[in-house]
Design a protein around this motif. Structure first.
Motif, short mmCIF file in Angstrom:
data_model
loop_
_atom_site.label_atom_id
_atom_site.label_comp_id
_atom_site.label_asym_id
_atom_site.label_seq_id
_atom_site.Cartn_x
_atom_site.Cartn_y
_atom_site.Cartn_z
N VAL A 300 -14.74 -34.94 -7.63
CA VAL A 300 -13.72 -35.88 -6.63
C VAL A 300 -13.19 -35.32 -6.18
CG1 VAL A 300 -13.14 -37.83 -5.61
CG2 VAL A 300 -14.96 -37.26 -6.98
N ILE A 301 -11.82 -34.98 -4.91
CA ILE A 301 -10.85 -34.48 -5.28
C ILE A 301 -9.92 -35.97 -3.74
CG2 ILE A 301 -9.26 -32.90 -4.27
CD1 ILE A 301 -12.20 -30.69 -4.19
N VAL A 302 -8.56 -35.85 -4.95
CA VAL A 302 -7.73 -37.14 -5.18
C VAL A 302 -6.59 -36.46 -3.84
CG1 VAL A 302 -8.84 -38.20 -6.37
CG2 VAL A 302 -6.77 -37.32 -7.22
N LYS A 303 -5.89 -37.49 -3.30
CA LYS A 303 -4.74 -36.77 -2.51
C LYS A 303 -4.19 -36.67 -4.07
CE LYS A 303 -5.62 -39.46 1.27
NZ LYS A 303 -5.93 -40.66 1.33
N GLY A 304 -3.43 -35.21 -3.48
CA GLY A 304 -2.60 -34.32 -3.93
C GLY A 304 -3.23 -33.79 -4.84
N GLY A 305 -4.54 -33.69 -4.57
CA GLY A 305 -5.14 -32.56 -5.03
C GLY A 305 -5.78 -32.06 -6.07
N ARG A 306 -5.91 -33.33 -6.91
CA ARG A 306 -6.55 -33.12 -8.75
C ARG A 306 -8.30 -33.78 -8.31
NH1 ARG A 306 -4.07 -38.10 -12.38
NH2 ARG A 306 -5.36 -36.36 -14.60
N LYS A 307 -8.90 -32.40 -9.05
CA LYS A 307 -10.08 -33.00 -9.19
C LYS A 307 -10.72 -33.20 -10.23
CE LYS A 307 -12.18 -28.50 -8.07
NZ LYS A 307 -13.40 -27.24 -7.77
N PHE A 308 -11.58 -34.15 -10.18
CA PHE A 308 -12.55 -35.03 -11.16
C PHE A 308 -14.17 -34.67 -11.34
CE2 PHE A 308 -8.53 -37.07 -10.59
CZ PHE A 308 -7.91 -37.08 -11.61
N ALA A 309 -14.45 -33.70 -12.23
CA ALA A 309 -16.00 -33.95 -12.41
C ALA A 309 -17.24 -35.19 -12.38
CB ALA A 309 -16.71 -33.36 -14.08
N CYS A 310 -17.63 -35.41 -11.44
CA CYS A 310 -18.09 -36.81 -11.29
C CYS A 310 -20.04 -36.57 -11.18
CB CYS A 310 -18.08 -37.30 -9.95
SG CYS A 310 -18.89 -38.81 -9.28
N ASP A 311 -20.90 -36.31 -12.07
CA ASP A 311 -21.99 -37.60 -11.78
C ASP A 311 -22.28 -38.69 -10.90
OD1 ASP A 311 -22.57 -35.07 -13.39
OD2 ASP A 311 -22.41 -36.08 -14.97
N GLU A 312 -21.54 -39.93 -11.67
CA GLU A 312 -21.47 -40.78 -10.79
C GLU A 312 -20.37 -41.58 -10.67
OE1 GLU A 312 -25.02 -42.36 -11.49
OE2 GLU A 312 -25.24 -41.40 -12.93
N LEU A 313 -21.12 -41.69 -9.63
CA LEU A 313 -19.59 -42.96 -8.41
C LEU A 313 -19.91 -44.02 -7.71
CD1 LEU A 313 -17.40 -41.85 -6.21
CD2 LEU A 313 -18.93 -41.58 -4.74
N ILE A 314 -19.00 -44.27 -8.59
CA ILE A 314 -19.48 -46.09 -8.35
C ILE A 314 -18.33 -46.79 -7.42
CG2 ILE A 314 -19.87 -48.60 -9.76
CD1 ILE A 314 -20.57 -46.72 -11.84
N LEU A 315 -18.75 -47.36 -6.71
CA LEU A 315 -18.52 -47.89 -5.05
C LEU A 315 -17.66 -49.14 -5.82
CD1 LEU A 315 -19.88 -46.07 -2.15
CD2 LEU A 315 -17.91 -45.36 -3.57
N CYS A 316 -16.37 -49.65 -6.26
CA CYS A 316 -16.42 -51.15 -6.03
C CYS A 316 -15.67 -51.23 -5.52
CB CYS A 316 -15.64 -51.10 -7.82
SG CYS A 316 -16.67 -50.56 -8.89
N THR A 317 -15.31 -51.38 -4.55
CA THR A 317 -14.64 -51.50 -3.16
C THR A 317 -15.23 -52.99 -2.09
OG1 THR A 317 -16.52 -50.55 -2.15
CG2 THR A 317 -14.40 -49.30 -2.82
N GLY A 318 -15.75 -53.92 -3.31
CA GLY A 318 -15.59 -55.16 -2.38
C GLY A 318 -16.74 -56.07 -2.13
N TYR A 319 -16.29 -56.56 -1.47
CA TYR A 319 -17.44 -57.88 -0.13
C TYR A 319 -17.17 -57.78 1.08
CZ TYR A 319 -20.28 -57.40 -5.05
OH TYR A 319 -20.56 -56.42 -5.71
N THR A 320 -18.11 -58.14 1.97
CA THR A 320 -17.74 -58.69 2.76
C THR A 320 -19.06 -59.94 3.09
OG1 THR A 320 -17.03 -58.61 5.61
CG2 THR A 320 -19.47 -56.76 4.65
N PHE A 321 -17.97 -61.38 4.47
CA PHE A 321 -19.16 -62.39 4.73
C PHE A 321 -19.95 -61.62 5.59
CE2 PHE A 321 -14.75 -64.23 2.65
CZ PHE A 321 -15.38 -65.30 2.08
N SER A 322 -21.26 -62.96 5.78
CA SER A 322 -22.00 -62.76 6.43
C SER A 322 -23.03 -63.63 7.04
CB SER A 322 -23.14 -61.70 6.49
OG SER A 322 -23.27 -61.10 7.29
N PHE A 323 -23.24 -64.46 7.46
CA PHE A 323 -24.30 -64.88 7.59
C PHE A 323 -25.70 -64.72 9.06
CE2 PHE A 323 -20.27 -67.19 6.66
CZ PHE A 323 -20.55 -67.83 6.20
N PRO A 324 -27.16 -64.38 8.24
CA PRO A 324 -27.44 -63.27 9.00
C PRO A 324 -28.11 -64.17 9.72
CG PRO A 324 -27.62 -62.28 7.02
CD PRO A 324 -26.47 -63.24 7.45
N PHE A 325 -28.56 -65.66 9.08
CA PHE A 325 -29.22 -67.18 9.86
C PHE A 325 -28.49 -67.03 10.81
CE2 PHE A 325 -27.93 -67.14 5.93
CZ PHE A 325 -26.48 -68.25 6.23
N LEU A 326 -28.00 -66.98 10.72
CA LEU A 326 -26.57 -67.95 12.09
C LEU A 326 -27.05 -67.11 13.22
CD1 LEU A 326 -23.27 -68.58 10.96
CD2 LEU A 326 -25.20 -69.97 10.74
#
Ligand SMILES: NC(=O)C1=CN([C@@H]2O[C@H](COP(=O)(O)OP(=O)(O)OC[C@H]3O[C@@H](n4cnc5c(N)ncnc54)[C@H](OP(=O)(O)O)[C@@H]3O)[C@@H](O)[C@H]2O)C=CC1
Length: 343
Positions: A300-326
């Motif tokens: 993964v390359i981040v802003k500014g150019g640093r590069k990090f080795a990555c086997d496993e990417l974990i997206l801890c980017t939160g949740y949204t609401f949904s009420f699909p049954f409505l």
């Protein structure tokens, strides 16, 4: 004739909703999709739909603050409970107030429609029931947000969302890259730092990192809700209270040194709670870096150019609401999910 109420979901909100209905002389039925009560707190390692905690989750709200006001948790329970204790507490609450008989387990609600001023509910088995009122207690950790980053299609490692993370197993010796700096991100980072080859956390704007306990061991959330704190917050300008809190947090960990200092003030955002991060940053077992720019095969390359080795990417980017049954969805307009907590 009694008002007929349907509660959907037998989790932390659904249970007191049932109890309140009974206390107010309403006729209540609760539909619960799974075979057990507890919602999120009912840990199910193989769960795909809905939400569930991870194997090691310890709640970051003290039992004193999260308890039902009419059911005091036992003294012997720790201030901050492992999820298994939270579930046990909820089961005891349901038993004490005899709520189980109102819950229909293994019963999914497929659709909810408004017909002639009543609520028409179609269940998974095709049965139709009519209610005067409904209460949605289906939680807000079921629908993960998947950000789309530039170059993600060339990434050869594995990508998951925190929603699907259960335990450290399988991450031994791996380079792990975590996106986001909320409580999921830090709980996972701390757990994996003991067994992964490397753990990097990427944040686009940092966060104030808060501990579970204040000086002297009192849970912070209790201190915050003391009369003294309310008084201080009332008489002092908010900027001064923010200065005070930020100073306290800086004493525990230098947010500037580790690239964590956010633009927002302490009381402007939901804080991230973590007791172990400071030590793990200081010992180099976790690295904090900038926002994601792009990807290579196993990096993964981040802003500014640093590069990090990555086997496993974990997206801890939160949740949204949904009420699909409505049907239609516009029955509950969702403009800003934040509003749902407070309205
Ligand atoms: N032990 C416990 O009690 C735990 C409690 N929780 C609770 O569960 C809830 C959910 O927590 P969590 O899963 O951490 O989610 P949050 O919504 O709290 O955090 C999401 C994180 O992802 C970042 N993010 C979102 N979209 C992007 C993007 N496109 N690019 C980069 N970063 C992004 C956010 O950054 P930004 O701030 O910039 O938007 C934020 O840092 C919270 O209420 C939390 O307190 C969660 C885990 C454990």
């Amino acid at each position: 004739m009694k008002i007929k109420v349907c509660v959907i979901g037998a989790g932390a909100s659904g249970l007191p909703a049932i109890k309140s209905c009974i206390e107010n002389g309403l006729e209540v039925v609760c539909y619960e999709r799974t075979a057990e009560l507890g919602g999120l707190w009912n840990y199910r390692p193989n769960q795909k739909e809905g939400g569930t905690v991870m194997a090691s989750t310890v709640v970051n709200t003290s039992k004193e603050m999260m308890a039902y006001s009419d059911f005091v948790p036992l003294d012997k329970l720790p201030n901050f409970m492992h999820h298994s204790f939270v579930l046990k507490y909820m089961k005891e609450y349901a038993e004490k107030f005899d709520l189980l008989k109102y819950i229909k387990f293994n019963t999914e609600v497929k659709t909810i429609e408004k017909v002639d001023g009543k609520w028409k509910i179609t269940l998974g088995n095709g049965r139709i029931e009519i209610f005067d009122k409904i209460m949605l207690a289906t939680g807000h950790h079921s629908y993960p947000i998947y950000p789309q980053f530039r170059g993600m299609e060339v990434f050869k490692g594995q990508t998951i969302h925190a929603h699907d993370y259960r335990s450290y197993k399988g991450y031994e010796g791996k380079d792990v890259f975590i996106v986001g700096i909320g409580n999921s991100a830090l709980d996972i980072a701390v757990e994996l730092s003991k067994i992964a080859k490397s753990v990097t956390i990427s944040t686009r704007r940092g966060s104030w990192i808060f501990n579970r306990c204040a000086a002297g061991g009192m849970p912070y959330d209790i201190v915050f809700h003391s009369r003294l704190y309310y008084f201080i917050r009332k008489i002092l300008p908010l900027s001064l209270v923010n200065d005070f809190m930020e100073h306290r947090l800086q004493q525990r960990m230098d947010h500037d040194l580790f690239g964590l200092r956010p633009n927002h003030r302490f009381f402007e955002q939901h804080p991230t709670v973590n007791d172990a991060l400071a030590n793990l940053l200081a010992s180099g077992m976790i690295t904090v870096t900038e926002d994601v720019e792009t990807f290579e095969g196993n990096a993964v390359i981040v802003k500014g150019g640093r590069k990090f080795a990555c086997d496993e990417l974990i997206l801890c980017t939160g949740y949204t609401f949904s009420f699909p049954f409505l049907k239609p969805q516009s029955l509950i307009p969702i403009k800003v999910s934040f509003l749902l907590y407070f309205n």
